[in-house]
Structure formats: structure tokens, C-alpha cells
Design a protein around this motif. Structure first.
Motif: not given
Length: 115
Positions: A44-51, A62-71, A84-93
Motif C-alpha cells: 500500500q505504498a505510493l511511488l514517487l519518481t522522475g522516471l 510487481m510490488m502491489d503499488i497502486k499509485t505512481i506520482v511522476f514528479v 498503468a490503466e491495464d494494471m489498475g495503477i493510478t498515475v498522477l503528475s
């Protein structure tokens, strides 16, 4: 912390269409090395990344992360968002740099590594 709070704290834009309002995150990880994400991220972590490549989405899945925030205002290309949509992952910027984004979330009560 609810994802809507994260959005507000980071003044972020939601880039995917999957339901996101009630997503709950327990911790955050700011990282550009996906090997570190694999080693240290908890559930249940949130991943913040510039990649903004497909590997970020695959690692999140793989890590069951449901949200990615691009910085730094990064917006991934359409194939990455579709994956991301196909994998059920929400993406923010967010326009914030990684350091500031992580600091703002921590200041508002979202810890790291399951704190």
C-alpha cells in the motif's frame, strides 16, 4: 492517507481514468532506482519518481503499488499510461521535484517504510 489528500497536497493531476478517490496509501517511496523499490517498498505504498518509462509501471505492479506520482511535471507517454490503466495503477503528475514532494507528504503525516 487517501489519494485525494495526496492529490491536494501535491497539487497533482490525475492522469488515469481508473477509480482513485478511495485508494488508501500507508507509506511513500521516492526513488528513481527500481531495484531499490523492489528491495524496500512495503504494501500500500505510493511511488514517487522522475522516471517515466514502462519499467516503472511493471515494477509497481510487481510490488502491489497502486499509485505512481511522476514528479517535476513529467507526464509519461500514452503507452505507459495505458499499461498503468491495464494494471489498475493510478498515475498522477506533480510539478514538485522529488525531494519537495516527499517532504510535503511526510510533513502531512505520510511516512516511509510503513511508519
Amino acid at each position: 492517507m487517501k489519494l485525494r489528500e495526496v492529490r491536494d497536497i501535491l497539487n497533482a493531476k490525475i492522469l488515469t481514468k481508473s477509480p482513485w478517490e478511495e485508494i488508501e496509501v500507508q507509506s511513500a517511496c521516492g526513488c528513481d532506482l527500481m531495484s531499490d523499490v523492489l528491495a524496500f517498498v512495503k504494501n500500500q505504498a505510493l511511488l514517487l519518481t522522475g522516471l517515466s518509462n514502462p519499467q516503472v509501471v511493471r515494477t509497481a505492479e510487481m510490488m502491489d503499488i497502486k499509485t505512481i506520482v511522476f514528479v517535476r511535471g513529467k507526464v509519461p507517454q500514452t503507452p505507459v499510461l495505458e499499461l498503468a490503466e491495464d494494471m489498475g495503477i493510478t498515475v498522477l503528475s506533480t510539478e514538485y521535484p522529488l525531494y519537495i514532494a516527499c517532504g510535503e507528504l511526510y510533513k502531512n503525516g505520510l511516512g516511509g517504510r510503513g511508519e
